[in-house]
Design a protein around this motif. Sequence first.
Motif, PDB file in Angstrom:
ATOM      1  N   GLN A 125      -2.035  -8.279  -6.649  1.00  0.00           N
ATOM      2  CA  GLN A 125      -1.928  -8.964  -7.950  1.00  0.00           C
ATOM      3  C   GLN A 125      -2.308  -8.044  -9.113  1.00  0.00           C
ATOM      4  OE1 GLN A 125      -4.128 -12.829  -6.800  1.00  0.00           O
ATOM      5  NE2 GLN A 125      -2.228 -13.531  -7.785  1.00  0.00           N
ATOM      6  N   GLY A 126      -2.443  -6.768  -8.821  1.00  0.00           N
ATOM      7  CA  GLY A 126      -2.856  -5.782  -9.822  1.00  0.00           C
ATOM      8  C   GLY A 126      -3.846  -4.849  -9.151  1.00  0.00           C
ATOM      9  N   PRO A 127      -3.933  -3.586  -9.613  1.00  0.00           N
ATOM     10  CA  PRO A 127      -4.844  -2.644  -8.950  1.00  0.00           C
ATOM     11  C   PRO A 127      -6.272  -3.184  -8.906  1.00  0.00           C
ATOM     12  CG  PRO A 127      -3.434  -1.503 -10.520  1.00  0.00           C
ATOM     13  CD  PRO A 127      -3.179  -2.969 -10.701  1.00  0.00           C
ATOM     14  N   GLY A 128      -6.864  -3.235  -7.729  1.00  0.00           N
ATOM     15  CA  GLY A 128      -8.253  -3.667  -7.573  1.00  0.00           C
ATOM     16  C   GLY A 128      -8.466  -5.173  -7.577  1.00  0.00           C
ATOM     17  N   ALA A 129      -7.395  -5.962  -7.796  1.00  0.00           N
ATOM     18  CA  ALA A 129      -7.542  -7.426  -7.825  1.00  0.00           C
ATOM     19  C   ALA A 129      -7.843  -7.956  -6.430  1.00  0.00           C
ATOM     20  CB  ALA A 129      -6.266  -8.062  -8.367  1.00  0.00           C
ATOM     21  N   ARG A 130      -8.627  -9.027  -6.363  1.00  0.00           N
ATOM     22  CA  ARG A 130      -9.024  -9.618  -5.076  1.00  0.00           C
ATOM     23  C   ARG A 130      -8.444 -11.026  -4.967  1.00  0.00           C
ATOM     24  NH1 ARG A 130     -15.092  -7.586  -6.335  1.00  0.00           N
ATOM     25  NH2 ARG A 130     -15.035  -5.634  -5.176  1.00  0.00           N
ATOM     26  N   THR A 131      -7.508 -11.197  -4.028  1.00  0.00           N
ATOM     27  CA  THR A 131      -6.764 -12.444  -3.918  1.00  0.00           C
ATOM     28  C   THR A 131      -7.286 -13.320  -2.783  1.00  0.00           C
ATOM     29  OG1 THR A 131      -4.807 -11.261  -4.669  1.00  0.00           O
ATOM     30  CG2 THR A 131      -4.438 -13.395  -3.595  1.00  0.00           C
ATOM     31  N   GLN A 185       0.846  -1.202   0.000  1.00  0.00           N
ATOM     32  CA  GLN A 185       0.000   0.000   0.000  1.00  0.00           C
ATOM     33  C   GLN A 185       0.879   1.249   0.000  1.00  0.00           C
ATOM     34  OE1 GLN A 185      -2.924  -0.998  -0.649  1.00  0.00           O
ATOM     35  NE2 GLN A 185      -2.277  -3.037  -0.027  1.00  0.00           N
ATOM     36  N   ILE A 186       1.977   1.191   0.749  1.00  0.00           N
ATOM     37  CA  ILE A 186       2.866   2.353   0.835  1.00  0.00           C
ATOM     38  C   ILE A 186       3.427   2.672  -0.548  1.00  0.00           C
ATOM     39  CG2 ILE A 186       4.981   3.253   1.897  1.00  0.00           C
ATOM     40  CD1 ILE A 186       4.373   1.414   4.330  1.00  0.00           C
ATOM     41  N   ILE A 187       3.867   1.630  -1.256  1.00  0.00           N
ATOM     42  CA  ILE A 187       4.327   1.823  -2.637  1.00  0.00           C
ATOM     43  C   ILE A 187       4.088   0.526  -3.423  1.00  0.00           C
ATOM     44  CG2 ILE A 187       6.765   1.380  -1.979  1.00  0.00           C
ATOM     45  CD1 ILE A 187       6.241   3.966  -4.555  1.00  0.00           C
ATOM     46  N   PRO A 188       3.087   0.502  -4.299  1.00  0.00           N
ATOM     47  CA  PRO A 188       2.778  -0.725  -5.046  1.00  0.00           C
ATOM     48  C   PRO A 188       3.949  -1.164  -5.938  1.00  0.00           C
ATOM     49  CG  PRO A 188       0.982   0.869  -5.240  1.00  0.00           C
ATOM     50  CD  PRO A 188       2.143   1.593  -4.616  1.00  0.00           C
ATOM     51  N   ALA A 189       4.034  -2.466  -6.175  1.00  0.00           N
ATOM     52  CA  ALA A 189       5.184  -3.053  -6.884  1.00  0.00           C
ATOM     53  C   ALA A 189       5.411  -2.439  -8.258  1.00  0.00           C
ATOM     54  CB  ALA A 189       5.004  -4.561  -7.012  1.00  0.00           C
ATOM     55  N   ARG A 190       4.340  -2.001  -8.916  1.00  0.00           N
ATOM     56  CA  ARG A 190       4.535  -1.479 -10.279  1.00  0.00           C
ATOM     57  C   ARG A 190       5.335  -0.179 -10.301  1.00  0.00           C
ATOM     58  NH1 ARG A 190      -0.650  -0.357  -8.677  1.00  0.00           N
ATOM     59  NH2 ARG A 190      -1.541   1.658  -9.240  1.00  0.00           N
ATOM     60  N   PHE A 191       5.536   0.420  -9.104  1.00  0.00           N
ATOM     61  CA  PHE A 191       6.354   1.640  -9.040  1.00  0.00           C
ATOM     62  C   PHE A 191       7.769   1.375  -8.518  1.00  0.00           C
ATOM     63  CE2 PHE A 191       1.916   3.053  -8.571  1.00  0.00           C
ATOM     64  CZ  PHE A 191       1.817   3.749  -9.773  1.00  0.00           C
ATOM     65  N   LEU A 192       8.183   0.120  -8.529  1.00  0.00           N
ATOM     66  CA  LEU A 192       9.514  -0.211  -7.999  1.00  0.00           C
ATOM     67  C   LEU A 192      10.556  -0.348  -9.104  1.00  0.00           C
ATOM     68  CD1 LEU A 192       8.666  -2.998  -5.363  1.00  0.00           C
ATOM     69  CD2 LEU A 192       8.511  -0.524  -5.129  1.00  0.00           C
ATOM     70  N   CYS A 229       2.101 -12.969  -8.843  1.00  0.00           N
ATOM     71  CA  CYS A 229       2.141 -12.846  -7.383  1.00  0.00           C
ATOM     72  C   CYS A 229       2.126 -11.391  -6.964  1.00  0.00           C
ATOM     73  CB  CYS A 229       3.378 -13.533  -6.808  1.00  0.00           C
ATOM     74  SG  CYS A 229       3.589 -13.245  -5.046  1.00  0.00           S
ATOM     75  N   LEU A 230       2.770 -10.518  -7.725  1.00  0.00           N
ATOM     76  CA  LEU A 230       2.969  -9.160  -7.200  1.00  0.00           C
ATOM     77  C   LEU A 230       2.625  -8.018  -8.131  1.00  0.00           C
ATOM     78  CD1 LEU A 230       6.733  -8.133  -6.845  1.00  0.00           C
ATOM     79  CD2 LEU A 230       5.901  -9.719  -8.548  1.00  0.00           C
ATOM     80  N   GLY A 231       2.017  -8.292  -9.283  1.00  0.00           N
ATOM     81  CA  GLY A 231       1.563  -7.187 -10.126  1.00  0.00           C
ATOM     82  C   GLY A 231       2.667  -6.262 -10.583  1.00  0.00           C
ATOM     83  N   MET A 232       3.837  -6.826 -10.885  1.00  0.00           N
ATOM     84  CA  MET A 232       4.954  -5.980 -11.304  1.00  0.00           C
ATOM     85  C   MET A 232       5.314  -6.213 -12.765  1.00  0.00           C
ATOM     86  SD  MET A 232       8.493  -5.394  -9.378  1.00  0.00           S
ATOM     87  CE  MET A 232       9.521  -4.032  -9.945  1.00  0.00           C
ATOM     88  N   ASN A 233       4.978  -7.405 -13.269  1.00  0.00           N
ATOM     89  CA  ASN A 233       5.292  -7.754 -14.654  1.00  0.00           C
ATOM     90  C   ASN A 233       3.991  -7.767 -15.460  1.00  0.00           C
ATOM     91  OD1 ASN A 233       4.186 -10.547 -14.157  1.00  0.00           O
ATOM     92  ND2 ASN A 233       5.861 -10.482 -12.681  1.00  0.00           N
ATOM     93  N   ASN A 263      10.458  -8.950 -12.636  1.00  0.00           N
ATOM     94  CA  ASN A 263       9.969  -8.186 -13.794  1.00  0.00           C
ATOM     95  C   ASN A 263       9.766  -9.012 -15.052  1.00  0.00           C
ATOM     96  OD1 ASN A 263       9.908  -5.100 -13.592  1.00  0.00           O
ATOM     97  ND2 ASN A 263      11.733  -5.625 -12.425  1.00  0.00           N
ATOM     98  N   VAL A 264      10.137 -10.276 -15.018  1.00  0.00           N
ATOM     99  CA  VAL A 264      10.229 -11.008 -16.287  1.00  0.00           C
ATOM    100  C   VAL A 264       8.859 -11.477 -16.772  1.00  0.00           C
ATOM    101  CG1 VAL A 264      12.566 -11.735 -15.685  1.00  0.00           C
ATOM    102  CG2 VAL A 264      10.675 -13.312 -15.288  1.00  0.00           C
ATOM    103  N   PRO A 265       8.643 -11.470 -18.085  1.00  0.00           N
ATOM    104  CA  PRO A 265       7.393 -12.018 -18.619  1.00  0.00           C
ATOM    105  C   PRO A 265       7.428 -13.541 -18.492  1.00  0.00           C
ATOM    106  CG  PRO A 265       8.852 -11.368 -20.409  1.00  0.00           C
ATOM    107  CD  PRO A 265       9.568 -11.023 -19.133  1.00  0.00           C
TER     108      PRO A 265
END
Lengths: 203, 463
Positions: B431-437, A23-30, B405-409, B60-62
Amino acid sequence: MDKFTTIQSKIVPLDMEDVDTDQIIPARFLKATTRTGFGENLFRDWRYNEDNSPKADFILNNPAYKEGKILVAAKNFGCGSSREHAAWAIHDYGFKVVISSFFADIFKNNALNNGLLPVQVSQQFLNTIFEKEKANKSNFQLKVDLVNQKVEIVGENLSESFEINDYKKTCMINGYDDIDYLLNMKDKIEAYEKTSKYLNIVG
Amino acid sequence: MFEKVWEAHVVSEIKGGPSVLYIDKHLIHEVTSPQAFAGLEKRGIGLFRVKNTLATADHNVPTKHQDQPIKELLSRQQVDKLTENCKKFGVTLYGLGHPYQGIVHVIGPELGVTLPGMTIVCGDSHTSTHGAFGSIAFGIGTSEVEQVMATQCLMQSKPKTMKIEINGTLGKGVVSKDIILYIISKISAAGGTGYFVEFAGSAIKSLSMEARMTICNMSIEMGARGGMIAPDETTFAYIKGRQFAPKEAKFEEAVAYWKTLYTDADAKFDKTYNFDAADIEPMITYGTNPGMGIKVSAAIPSESDIEDSNKAGFHKALEYMDFKAGAKLIGKQVNYVFIGSCTNSRIEDLRLVAKFLKGKKKADNINAYLIPGSKQVEQQAIAEGIDKIFAEAGFELREPGCSACLGMNEDKIPKGEYCVSTSNRNFEGRQGPGARTLLASPLTAAAVAVSGKIVDVRDFNLN
């Protein structure tokens, strides 16, 4: 690292438990490869709508709390991921202190390593801070004194002392970091390596 | 055991402060290392013990077309930066395309890098995984990554110790993921903060190494600094013959040392919990922290079950998840299933899922992610032919990485959708903005995938 001794400031109250580092910083901003600029995405998904417009009901978007340099949150602040970006984001936004009734371990270390002081107070004192702030919004201020390890509600006769180990306290006051200290003891580290059972077996 | 390993690694004690702890193995990945490398450059120094450091690219990997350049620019830049840094500083990198590439906490154990009695750190909280071997393993921040790079040491205050003992036999359809979700639901997502946990008891002893890793992996989800399991014959048999494990006489010497790491019968712990394995059923989470778990057959707690101080968080979680207090989850439609992550993406997890899926098909409404933890796991699955079972069941075995797992890739769960996930965190937007895990075991996730809704896996024939 910035030096820290004492601060008196308005607070930003975030009366929520278990605030995790996602919540503090979501992973997509890392994805940045520097330490700066994370403040703009602090609490991103609580602070902004999908179209990037600010959410009016989130406290960081309330102009009355713009000046606050002390973030106050409920228990288990900073749980979850080890991302130091969480401490960077809070510090980069302009906070100097985070107060909670307890912190997740990794977050606490990360904060201390970046000149952001984590102050652990009793649940009772935390409740008092939230209540007094609610009652006296515009004038409410806290004073955090690292030298005397004391947090005080300004203008009221209310304070509590907090713990910090002597080593980290010295680091914060002088702006030292751990690496300087460790680099000066390389001879000791090399001596240890010669005696290490593990290194001798599987080296 | 914790005390023994800790004491063996103390280089020095700082008066009124932390200990200087020697780190045997430092694992790094692309997300939490660039600022640390930059710090070394600024100081004009290199890595103190570069051979004790190992890198991979995973966050970050696809998980498709890894032979192509990464589409997303910032992800590609971060992965490229890791490659550049590893080259410049001489760090061994198992990057994209390497046969050893994979999630950092999957490759360490499978390569025989992770060994009992070591200290292991990584800029990732799930480093606790490696504690399954009887090592002290924990996640660190980037400033600490730089400390370890520069000096192979870390300033750490000694945590308190906790013992969690689970005795008895596990019931039908119950696997190690259910054990750890059960424990966290009992002691809360903050119940382990400040502690290092030792898991013990006959139910833990009976588990394979991979099942033990799942348990230690999630010790951070109760706030613990790390989790450990005493090494035994299961541990030694797992390690023997792996690429980087000690060989022959060295292996025998190592085993003799590892056998001394057991916990003394009169060892004192700051806190102890005891659980009965027979009380554990297949578990699932309903809320937005891993402590919000229930038996899949049970109802979400009702208002009156929640302590006053936790009510605000409970309401916020239910609102986010769009669930009602006191409601049952069984029968709830779910459109996404994610099987993967450093918690559950090893070959045993895939075998378990394949055995369940054999002769079944995934429901039409289900979008399934099936992600092996490493290139070696992927190749093993193909060698065993279980990729064909997945294909027949409508699953695609993708390429290794942290994935959804973490909505980064690229792999994310859309806003508002439910995803039954074998990963470790059900935080808002994880798992992504608004996702419900909803966290669950691989077995439960597979059962949900064939049903298209939440089910109790024990309703299937599991023989």
